[in-house]
Design an enzyme around this catalytic site. Structure first.
Site, PDB file in Angstrom:
ATOM      1  N   LEU A 133       0.860  -1.169   0.000  1.00 16.48           N
ATOM      2  CA  LEU A 133       0.000   0.000   0.000  1.00 16.48           C
ATOM      3  C   LEU A 133       0.903   1.227   0.000  1.00 16.48           C
ATOM      4  CD1 LEU A 133      -2.759  -0.871   2.660  1.00 16.48           C
ATOM      5  CD2 LEU A 133      -2.918  -1.045   0.171  1.00 16.48           C
ATOM      6  N   ASP A 134       0.514   2.261  -0.747  1.00 18.30           N
ATOM      7  CA  ASP A 134       1.279   3.496  -0.749  1.00 18.30           C
ATOM      8  C   ASP A 134       1.375   4.052   0.666  1.00 18.30           C
ATOM      9  OD1 ASP A 134       1.465   3.340  -3.509  1.00 18.30           O
ATOM     10  OD2 ASP A 134      -0.256   4.652  -3.848  1.00 18.30           O
ATOM     11  N   ARG A 135       2.372   4.887   0.888  1.00 18.48           N
ATOM     12  CA  ARG A 135       2.592   5.468   2.209  1.00 18.48           C
ATOM     13  C   ARG A 135       1.340   6.175   2.734  1.00 18.48           C
ATOM     14  NH1 ARG A 135       4.529  10.238   4.691  1.00 18.48           N
ATOM     15  NH2 ARG A 135       5.839   9.787   6.501  1.00 18.48           N
TER      16      ARG A 135
END
Length: 296
Positions: A133-135
């Site tokens: 998952l993106d930051r």
């Protein structure tokens, strides 16, 4: 900022935490130790977390210097542990936390937290990253506990046998309640992607959950797993995610994208369905716009 220097005759044969302040102007020994401890130092492209490591002439040292106050230890509440069995552990990833190690840090990432969790259970297994998952994205993430689980879980993701459901708060309102974006995605900048003919195929299905006050709550089901896929596809529809500065989203305290559910079958064929409600910031913004959401 990534800084790089080569060990010279004057610094060869000394401890790493002594050499860093000698080579890198502006870094103290105490800051050098903090960088080493959090996993932001590499010698000859390999991470080193031992301050007393002796370096030799010709060694290339890289340090990731973070902005003051950027680093945070990751402490997860008990309720962040969503599921656990002999093969898997699932967590509700907070927004603003990196999934895995970066050139700046290992500590403070979900990868480090999971590895430490395994260690506390008496396991020497590493935290294997099967999906990301993106930051800025929160929500369900699952980690295998051993090599065999990693193999079958990885195959499920690769073969599209994992059902994914995301929740996004966007600016604007879609023209239809259900729609599909089929747009190949490619890299157009150092950390930016876009739809392009020479990109990799990407398909996302969307459904409108509700709309109010110039904002909409949308469910997204990515049928492929490209970097920034949901963000790019929504922006291409004129529906940028609130808080997503990369794709011209309006300002927000966080990027309003959340992985609400993952579902798949384990090696024995038993269905596993993992769900997580969005955090307080996400919930507060939904409430502000008069929008409501329940897990399916």
């Amino acid at each position: 900022m990534i800084r790089r220097e080569t060990v010279n005759e004057a610094t060869g044969g000394r401890r790493l935490d002594d050499v860093i302040p000698a080579l890198f102007v502006g870094l103290s020994k105490s800051e050098a130790r903090r960088i080493i401890d959090r996993g932001g130092c590499a010698v000859n492209n390999s991470m080193v977390r031992v301050a007393s490591r002796t370096v030799v002439v010709g060694d290339v040292i890289e340090v990731g210097v973070m902005e003051p106050g950027r680093f945070r230890e990751l402490v997860l509440p008990q309720e962040a542990l969503l599921y656990e069995d002999r093969d898997l552990v699932a967590l509700n990833k907070p927004a603003g936390v990196n999934t895995q190690r970066t050139p700046y840090q290992l500590k403070g990432t979900l990868e480090y937290w999971v590895a430490e969790y395994f260690r506390q259970q008496g396991s020497k297994e590493p935290a294997r990253i099967i999906h990301r998952l993106d930051r800025g994205t929160s929500g369900v993430m699952v980690f295998p506990k051993h090599r065999q689980a990693a193999a079958w879980l990885s195959k499920r993701f690769h073969d599209g046998q994992v059902e994914k459901l995301y929740l996004a708060l966007v600016s604007g309102q879609p023209q239809q309640e259900v729609w599909r974006v089929d747009g190949a995605i490619g890299k157009i900048g150092s950390a930016r992607y876009g739809i392009m003919s020479q990109g990799r195929s990407a398909v996302t299905e969307f459904r409108l959950v509700g709309a109010s006050g110039g904002h909409s709550l949308v469910n997204a089901r990515p049928l492929t797993g490209r970097t920034h896929q949901i963000r790019v596809h929504l922006a291409s529809c004129g529906l940028p995610i609130v808080g997503d500065k990369t794709y011209e989203g309006e300002p927000g305290e966080r990027m309003m994208l959340h992985c609400a559910a993952l579902a798949f079958r384990n090696e024995k064929g038993t269905e596993i369905r993992l769900t997580a409600l969005p955090d307080g910031l996400f919930a507060a913004m939904m409430k502000e716009y008069g929008l409501d959401y329940r897990l399916p």
